[in-house]
Design a protein around this motif. Structure first.
Motif, mmCIF file in Angstrom:
data_model
loop_
_atom_site.group_PDB
_atom_site.id
_atom_site.type_symbol
_atom_site.label_atom_id
_atom_site.label_comp_id
_atom_site.label_asym_id
_atom_site.label_seq_id
_atom_site.Cartn_x
_atom_site.Cartn_y
_atom_site.Cartn_z
ATOM 1 N N SER A 949 0.864 -1.175 0.000
ATOM 2 C CA SER A 949 0.000 0.000 0.000
ATOM 3 C C SER A 949 0.900 1.225 0.000
ATOM 4 N N VAL A 983 -7.363 0.512 4.606
ATOM 5 C CA VAL A 983 -6.356 0.751 3.572
ATOM 6 C C VAL A 983 -6.397 -0.389 2.571
ATOM 7 N N TYR A 985 -4.670 -2.599 -0.428
ATOM 8 C CA TYR A 985 -3.341 -3.048 -0.817
ATOM 9 C C TYR A 985 -3.375 -3.561 -2.256
#
Length: 1777
Positions: A949, A983, A985
């Motif tokens: 990420s 988040v 990735y």
């Protein structure tokens, strides 16, 4: 306001016992318990969305907590009051609704309100339910329904149910009731009859308002007798509570369930027509249900304590009484015991632990065999009296006018015979009103039950994955394998991104490009070396800036023609995609074009320049361009001139074209397979931009900057989209990690169009104002040390290389002079993530670190990254803040194959030494997810896929949303199955793990990972093992390819390498064997195939590597053309199904009885009967026809040269026969009964010789003459037939007799060993005229003395298994077979047939020699050899003679198909018409070739050939004619059987196109007088229709055995009594049968014969002695050969046999010899996939090597003998290890 009164219900003393038919079974339904519950209209509002679903709302269900001891007397009083005053009821309907009833308040228990009666009734019902509840947990199920009486045809009710285990729900569907499996939603139609019209509607109180009815029915119990509950005593009966509907207001009725446990309240849905009544936005009742269950659990103990008290009350109130009463018991009728009936509605209790959220509804239909037949009239009368007595209406006025819910019988034919049950009995459920006269009307709640036929399986059942177990077996994990033991890893962050202190980082790549192009215009941006290693061209930043501006201006302003009318548009608009196609020798042109696109706002798509039209992967690049919508391609002038082009011959306008002028009118088009049409623009000699035009500086935003191509595992090319913000972040991260500075020099050896070369040499270099020196790959092949000289000369600080460049540089020792690497700060190894690059890096560092090279010890810099993620990690130089900068580990490859990290010894053969790929780049976060593709985070000691990420990663795949979601939007799942954060990735495609200090260790690439049998192996590891086995002597080092191919639901490893020219075949095999042994030792994995190809034969990538996906595709398509091949399927295929274990303790009697018990039809059938009348013999028939019809033509011989080569009438045929008889008797002095061998070609002379022997009282033996070109092969069978038949003489024409006496024949068989050879030409021409009287006396004595039991002729043939079969035909049998054929085919003297078959045995001999004489029809004879010379002879003869019936062989049909495929139009032009052909019978002793017959029909359909004309027959040595498609009869049926069941001698019919299906067509209709049975060949027990067995035949024309027994190659001796006089051990044990030796089965079809009977079809599967019994199953060569023929396009005929328990396949190669080895893996894989058999030997032979018999059957035994004797002359023999 007071509640509405409820009418009383008539008593029902006993439930009805109902018989119905469900799925062909007679069932009874009894004791349906039912109850009702009435609530106020306030509850109606709660259903409409008011209080239903709220925790504090009134529960709309029966209060099961109240005491269940009260009666329903109060309910009857309220009903009487209500009926007495209708006015009050009407007024009450308009009053406001009363408040809701509390759930269980004291007011409801002790109040005086009218609803008290309802509570009493419900308590009584609940008590009744508890008496029959074994578990005491029957919580009930309530399903809401809506009824709209006004709706025509009833209202559609949608019922939402849970998915119960083992549940089946009776659902009404129109006029029938069907048993439906558990479904989410069930639609039921409730129809309205006349019972609701008029006063009935008024009586029910149904006004214009709708009625809400809550209906719940459940069916429980098993199929056996009822099990009494613990609280049930003897004599207790079931009691059903009945509640009438309110006559004043619509009410709710509840029917509690019987067999439900732990049932939640279900979601309730209705149709769209009731949307006004039921609010769709209301809450569900699940919350109320939870509270309800809690209350029930809390009151469970109270219910148990009251159990005995309730039983006593039940006994006191007379629940068991059968007489009706006006008390409470009268409302709940009882049922006396019925001992002969099985109870069918009992509760079904499942496992309490498994039923947490739902209950189990079990179908409870009790099958009583012969229900209607076992009950006599007395029982029926008693039952009718019982029903009438216990269901009579009460005498009260209220009871006479009320309705009751009951079961009733309705006769579909007549209502008068209501007491009799037969197949037409129907059941109706409804509200029944009884009148004094017995008339009644019904309102149907459920539709009528009709007889239901068994339905076929659902469509999805035909597409079940039957081989899923093979895949599961392949993925079984070793229980002793190591498993990860560490903790779940956390995301690892790189260092924080910080600004560079040495120079100011630009705000974007465009600003940096503009800055250096204007302020440092004279600085060199890039230079490229020519083939002499000298700088040929250099480009300054100013020149680069101006060229880029020209490109941008041209793209945005150049107009091109887009239409035929001359309309022009600009070439590109911002956001369009443009292809950059430049060779590796022109990086400067690429650099200008790339930045020109960035300035113009268009998206560049760099791709490799194809060097030729046949380059590997060219079509995939074209797909990428087409997918991205590319219309413009930028290239250089030299590159464009070298592209392959073709002339556009189309007259229409085609734009875009291949014009360099971009006018769209060029006739040249760049010709690349799969590429879209492009405008090709040359980026040289472009005009300057206008003065007022300036390029816009693009910011670092989220717009796509460029598209980089990447290749998947299967060779597909995808476009990775990188935004401008990602480009800026990536350049900044690289600058920080590599410490790039302005004016530094970089040497680039790698590809500059993608990945490391693009990131550093194109982007980061310009971002920092560096100088780049490009070294072309072609120059590196000539001088590998060139890049080191450039580093020394220009004092470069960075070099971009691969490990192969380091290896080549080490080998170029003579070029190491004057090299100094002291200025080299970073030696970036682009493939440093590859574990096997470590050896090259260490060797290079050791060699060049000392003086005078002075390479810095910390200069080696491996990195890791991918197109999707950009750079993941780079090794940094020594830094106190970062700690240790390098790491290594010695790991076990065995543990790595199980995805576990384990340390191994350093010198171990099974160890792998890894070096780190550096630390995570600044600003990135890395996690490791599971290797299986899931998002699960790995443990600390587990390898997986590295995900990143960061702002520098790519965004998506262009136009591939599904793959984008999987790759770029990964949400890692942490512990407890929860995402670790919001988040996203990106998957990198790198397999590895995280080390200490943020170091990344890469084990393999996803693209090179091989998942085999639940383990993971890296192709690079296997290549390293191959290279360790002395490769330099046998193969080229860099030309080795390893991949996996899917075979039998698992991946199999294949190794392909380029073999050196001086390596012999023996040396190559020795090296392959050592390689396989090494891989098995180190990796513990088997290799499926190892192939060596000639040098420079593997497809190459643009940079010279092996194109793996293209190599794999060639291998799978059979286009690899290897020179040496070795396959090892026995070592690597470990997931075969378990072998079948035969049950030896099951005898034939047990099987026969089992078939009878199951009701399976026993396999026996027979044709129509024919009378055994006393008629003429064959010779007498010929004489009779010669007297009666002397000029009637019997035979006509047709050849390719003459349409009437020879003819015969009865007179001429008799004369020729008598001449031959004179030759045999007078000159040869043969005695009566002697055997004479007739060695004639197919001709009328053979027929004359046959009848000549009969005239002389001799026994003819027809033998095929030898072939002059192949005497060694053909003379052997002739000599065997002569010896076995004990022939005393040989009669042959002159040419054959001379051939037998020739010297050539003497080399094989001594001429003196033959018996007397007679020449037919020596027959006396005037024998009859001179000896007329004696002739008549001789012939008459020879014929009149012959009886029907005497031998007529001997029949010899060689079957496909190589056995010489011989049998004798008596005169009676010969006459019977002729008569049978005559009756079946309607052969009369006026008929005309064509026969094209070898006339030496079986039915062919009968049709050629006997049938015309017996039946008197005209037969046209066509020798098969003539058709081989002229294939159209057969078809043209049929067309010219306009015959309706023909008989031929598969050899003739195959010859027509193979040689006339391109001549159909020519035949049609010549007037060939086959419309008159009604029946063309293929004569064979094998399974019908359905594919060949279908091809023949389709091919000659333009000639008006009917597709039904081609049929087949079946005969054997024991019976010349068993089956034949006659002139009249049903069409041949085709069935599809399961191949897996067929291997187990079972017949399972499947649908057409089903997996593992085998098409079989019947072998014609049974001939008259023929009876067959299917018998087990081992136990001789009679089989059923569902079994495969040997075909046994019994008929008048069965053959008889010879005195001498034949033996085949297996030396199997068969006794005469065993074959010709066999008896069944079970079934028809009295009939004498003959064993055909062929496996088959019977199937009774729905077709009707001409006699009005069902047609029995005979299906022949194959010969018994040819079947392959392997792994406990029976395989038929026909099926395996069919699979082999489809394995490869160059496979011709094939034969399958066994040798030393190995499957041997001999296949003809129709291609060149270079294609021969391609057949081996294709055949092996096809047989393994289809039949689960491992082929042991594959023999590739020349076309024509697979020999066939006279009828077209394969002589497999002959091929086997030639193979064993090494006389097959193969092209290649592959012995699999």
């Amino acid at each position: 306001m007071a509640r509405k009164a409820m009418p009383a219900s008539p008593s029902m003393s006993s439930p009805q016992i109902t018989k119905l038919r469900v799925n062909g079974r007679v069932v009874r339904v009894t004791a349906i318990r039912q109850s009702a519950y009435y609530s106020s209209s306030e509850d109606e509002d709660s259903v409409n969305g008011g209080t239903l679903g709220k925790k504090d709302s009134t529960l709309t269900r029966p209060p099961q907590t109240a005491p269940r001891t009260a009666s329903l007397l109060s309910n009857k009083k309220k009903e009487t009051t209500s009926d007495a005053n209708n006015t009050t009821t009407t007024v009450a309907q308009h009053q406001p609704p009363p408040p809701p009833i509390p759930k269980n308040t004291a007011e409801r228990r002790s109040g005086t309100r009218k609803e008290r009666a309802v509570e009493d009734m419900l308590r009584l019902v609940q008590e009744n339910r508890d008496r029959h509840d074994q578990q005491k947990k029957d919580y009930g199920e309530y399903v809401q329904a809506r009824i709209r009486p006004k709706a025509p045809g009833g209202e559609v009710i949608r019922v939402s149910r849970q998915d119960y285990r083992n549940s089946k729900i009776i659902v009404t569907d129109g006029e029938a009731i069907r048993i439906s499996p558990h479904r989410e939603e069930i639609e039921t139609t409730i129809e309205e009859s006349t019972s609701l019209n008029g006063h009935h509607r008024h009586h029910f109180g149904l006004d214009d308002d709708d009625e809400a009815v809550y209906v719940n029915t459940a069916i429980g119990g098993g199929g056996g007798a009822r099990v009494p509950s613990p609280n049930e005593t003897a004599g207790q009966d079931y009691a059903n509570a009945v509640l009438q509907m309110s006559t004043e207001h619509p009410s709710r009725v509840y029917f509690p369930s019987m067999a439900l446990r732990k049932t939640r309240y279900l979601r309730q849905t209705v149709s769209s027509t009731s949307s006004s009544i039921f609010n769709p936005n209301r809450k569900l009742s699940s919350e109320n249900h939870k509270e309800y269950l809690a209350q029930l659990h809390s009151r469970k103990a109270v219910s148990l304590k009251e159990k005995k008290v309730k039983q006593q009350r039940s006994a006191e109130e007379g629940y068991a009484s059968s007489s009706p009463s006006t008390s409470a018991s009268a409302l709940i009728p009882s049922r006396p015991p019925i001992p002969k009936y099985h109870h069918v509605c009992e509760p079904s209790y499942g496992d309490e632990d498994e039923l947490d959220d739902g209950a189990t509804i079990t179908s409870s239909v009790d099958f009583i065999p012969g229900f209607g037949a076992t009950r006599n009239e007395e029982q029926l009368r008693k039952h009718r009296n019982f029903v009438v007595a216990h269901s009579a209406p009460s005498t009260s006025s209220t009871e006479s006018s009320c309705q009751s819910f009951r079961w009733s019988f309705v006769r579909s034919e007549s209502k008068d015979r209501a007491g009799k049950f037969d197949e037409d009995d129907e059941m109706a459920i409804g509200w029944v009103r009884r009148r004094q006269k017995g008339a009644f009307k019904k309102w149907k709640l459920n539709s009528t039950i009709h007889d239901l036929r068994p339905k076929s399986k659902p469509l999805q059942d035909y597409y079940n994955d039957d081989d899923a177990e093979l895949e599961a077996m392949a993925k079984i994990r070793d229980p002793d394998a190591p498993r990860p033991e560490g903790t779940i890893m956390n995301p690892v962050r790189g260092e924080a991104a910080h600004s560079n202190t040495h120079n100011t980082i630009p705000r974007s790549l465009d600003s940096a490009f503009h800055r250096f192009g204007t302020t440092a215009a004279k600085n060199i941006a890039a230079m490229v070396l020519d083939q002499s290693a000298k700088p040929s061209t250099q480009l300054t930043y100013g020149k680069l800036h101006s060229r880029a501006a020209k490109v941008a201006y041209m793209l945005l302003t150049k107009a091109v023609q887009v239409n035929k009318d001359g309309t022009k548009n600009v070439m590109c608009k911002p956001g369009d995609r443009v292809a950059l196609i430049y060779p590796n020798t022109q990086p400067l042109h690429f650099l200008a074009a790339f930045y020109g696109c960035l300035q113009a706002g268009v998206i560049p798509v760099p791709v490799e320049m194809p060097s030729s039209k046949r380059e590997a992967g060219i079509a995939q690049l074209g797909f990428l361009l087409g997918n991205c919508g590319v219309k413009v391609a930028l290239t250089s002038e030299s590159c464009y001139k070298g592209l392959p082009k073709k002339v556009n011959t189309s007259s229409v306008f085609s734009a875009p074209s291949g014009s360099t002028a971009l006018t769209g009118t060029s006739n040249e088009i760049v010709d690349f397979k799969g590429w879209p049409r492009l405008w090709w623009a040359v980026t040289e000699h472009m005009s300057k931009p206008a003065r007022d035009w300036t390029a816009t500086v693009q910011p670092a935003d989220e717009n796509i900057a460029y598209i980089e191509y990447t290749t998947g595992n299967d060779g597909t090319v995808k476009g990775v989209c990188v935004t401008r913000q990602a480009v800026f972040s990536h350049c900044r991260a690289l600058t920080t990690a590599m410490e790039y500075k302005e004016d530094e020099t970089m040497v680039c050896v790698v590809d500059f169009k993608r990945e490391v070369g693009l990131w550093h040499a194109i982007l980061a270099s310009v971002f920092n104002g560096m100088k780049v020196i490009f070294v072309p790959y072609s120059l590196m092949k000539m001088n590998p040390a060139t890049w080191m000289h450039m580093v020394s000369k220009y004092q470069a600080t960075t070099a971009l290389v691969k490990s192969r460049d380091l290896h080549w540089a080490l080998l170029a020792t003579r070029d190491h002079k004057d090299i100094s690497l002291g200025s080299l700060r970073t030696l970036l190894v682009a493939d440093g993530a590859n574990p096997w690059s470590l050896s090259s890096c260490d060797a290079f560092a050791v060699a060049f670190t000392p003086a005078p090279y002075n390479l810095r010890p910390d200069a080696m810099c491996p990195c890791a990254g991918s197109s999707e993620t950009g750079t993941i990690s780079i090794r940094r130089r020594g830094n106190a803040q970062l700690g240790s900068q390098s790491g290594r580990g010695v790991l076990s490859m065995s543990a790595l194959s199980h995805c576990v990290v384990r340390v191994d010894q350093e010198n171990s053969l099974t160890s792998l030494t890894l070096q780190d790929a550096g630390q995570i780049v600044a600003g990135a976060v890395v996690v490791v997810t599971a290797i299986d593709g899931s998002n699960r985070l790995c443990q600390a000691d587990e390898i997986g896929e590295i995900c990143v990420s960061a702002n520098s990663t790519a965004t998506l795949y262009w136009a591939l949303d599904g793959q984008t979601q999987h790759t770029f939007k990964v949400e890692p799942i942490g512990e407890y199955g929860k995402p670790i954060g919001a988040v996203r990735y990106v998957r990198s495609g790198l397999i590895g793990f995280m080390g200490p200090d943020g170091m990344v260790f890469v084990v393999a690439r996803r693209q090179s990972l091989l998942a085999v049998s639940g383990r993971y192996h890296s192709a690079d590891d296997i290549i390293a093992t191959v290279l360790a086995v002395e490769p330099m002597k046998f193969v080229y080092r860099g030309r080795i390819c390893v991949f996996s191919t899917s075979v039998l639901r698992d991946e199999r490893i294949v190794i392909v390498a380029e073999q050196k020219p001086n390596c012999s075949e023996e040396e190559a095999f020795d090296w392959i064997t050592r390689v396989l042994r090494a891989i098995d030792t180190i990796h513990q994995v088997g290799i499926y195939c190892c192939a060596l190809v000639p040098a420079n034969h593997l497809p190459k990538t643009p940079l010279g590597g092996v194109h793996v996906s293209e190599t794999k595709q060639r291998f799978e398509n059979g286009d690899l053309h290897p020179s040496t091949l070795l396959m090892c399927p026995h070592n690597c295929v470990l997931n075969l199904p378990k072998p079948r274990e035969r049950q030896a303790d099951v005898g034939p009697a047990a099987m026969f009885v089992g078939n009878i018990v199951q009701g399976v039809r026993i396999a026996v059938a027979k044709g129509r009967n024919i009378e055994d009348e006393q008629g003429y013999s064959l010779l007498e028939t010929l004489r009779y026809r010669a007297q009666q019809q002397p000029e009637h033509r019997l035979l006509t011989l047709v050849t390719a040269k003459n349409a009437e080569q020879d003819t015969a009438t009865p007179t001429t045929l008799l004369k020729r026969a008598e001449r031959i008889a004179g030759l045999l008797t007078d000159r040869a002095r043969l005695n009566r009964g002697d055997h004479v061998a007739l060695i004639f070609p197919p001709s009328i002379d053979l027929v004359a010789a046959f009848f000549g022997c009969l005239s002389a009282g001799l026994v003819p033996v027809c033998i095929k003459p030898p072939v002059a070109s192949d005497l060694n092969t053909t003379l052997g069978p002739i000599r065997m037939m002569v010896d076995m038949s004990k022939a005393v003489a040989i009669l042959a024409p002159a040419n054959v007799s001379k051939l037998l006496k020739s010297k050539e024949a003497a080399h094989s068989i001594d001429s003196n060993a033959w018996p007397m050879i007679l020449d037919m030409e020596d027959a006396p021409s005037s024998w009859r005229r001179k000896n007329n009287v004696n002739s008549d006396t001789t012939t008459s004595s020879g014929s009149s003395g012959a009886s029907k039991e005497d031998i007529c002729y001997l029949d010899f043939s060689i079957n496909s298994s190589g056995q010489l079969q011989g049998s004798s035909m008596s005169e009676a049998s010969a006459i019977a077979v002729c008569k049978s054929i005559k009756v079946s085919s309607e052969l009369y003297p006026s008929r005309h047939v064509v026969v094209c078959a070898p006339p030496y045995s079986g039915i062919s001999l009968v049709l050629w020699c006997l049938s015309s004489v017996y039946s008197g029809h005209h037969t046209t004879l066509i020798p098969p050899a003539e058709v081989e010379q002229q294939p159209s002879l057969f078809l043209t003869t049929l067309s010219n003679l306009k015959v309706r019936d023909a008989f031929t062989t598969y050899a003739t049909i195959n010859s027509c198909v193979s040689q006339l495929a391109t001549s159909v139009e020519t035949l049609k032009e010549r007037g060939c018409n086959l419309s008159m052909l009604r029946s063309c019978v293929a004569i064979a002793e094998e399974r019908p070739r359905i594919a060949l017959m279908s091809s023949f029909c389709k091919l000659f359909a333009p000639l008006s050939l009917n597709n039904r004309a081609i049929s087949t027959s079946f005969s054997s040595r024991v019976n010349a004619a068993i089956c034949m498609q006659g002139a009249s009869g049903p069409e041949p049926s085709t069935v599809y059987v399961d191949a897996r069941a067929l291997r187990n001698d079972r017949i399972s019919l499947v649908g057409k196109g089903a997996p593992h299906s085998v098409a079989l067509i019947e072998s014609g209709k049974l001939l008259p007088g023929v009876k067959i049975a299917i018998a087990n060949p081992e136990t001789r027990g009679q089989c059923a229709d569902s079994h495969l067995g040997e075909i046994w035949v019994s008929s008048l024309h069965n053959a008889s055995p010879l005195n001498r027994i034949s033996s085949g190659f297996d030396s199997i001796q068969e006794s005469s009594s065993d074959v010709y006089n066999a008896r069944l051990t079970t079934g028809d044990t009295k009939t004498r049968w003959a064993r055909t030796g062929y496996l088959g089965f019977l199937r009774q079809t729905q077709s009707i014969t001409e006699h009005g009977e069902l047609h029995d079809a005979v299906f022949v599967v194959g010969a018994l002695n040819e079947s392959l019994v392997l792994r406990g199953m029976r395989y038929h060569p026909f099926d395996v050969e069919s699979t082999v023929s489809k394995a490869h396009r160059f496979v011709g005929n094939s034969a399958v046999f066994t040798w030393n328990h190995l499957v041997v396949i001999a296949a003809e190669c129709t291609g060149t010899e270079s294609d021969a080895l391609d057949l081996v893996p294709a055949i092996t894989s096809a047989v393994l996939e289809e039949h689960h058999l491992i082929v042991g030997v594959v023999v590739v032979v020349d076309p024509g090597s697979i020999r066939h018999g006279p009828g077209g059957e394969k002589l497999r035994s002959t091929i086997r003998n030639l193979f064993l004797e090494e006389k097959l002359n193969p092209i290649y023999v592959a012995y699999h290890m």
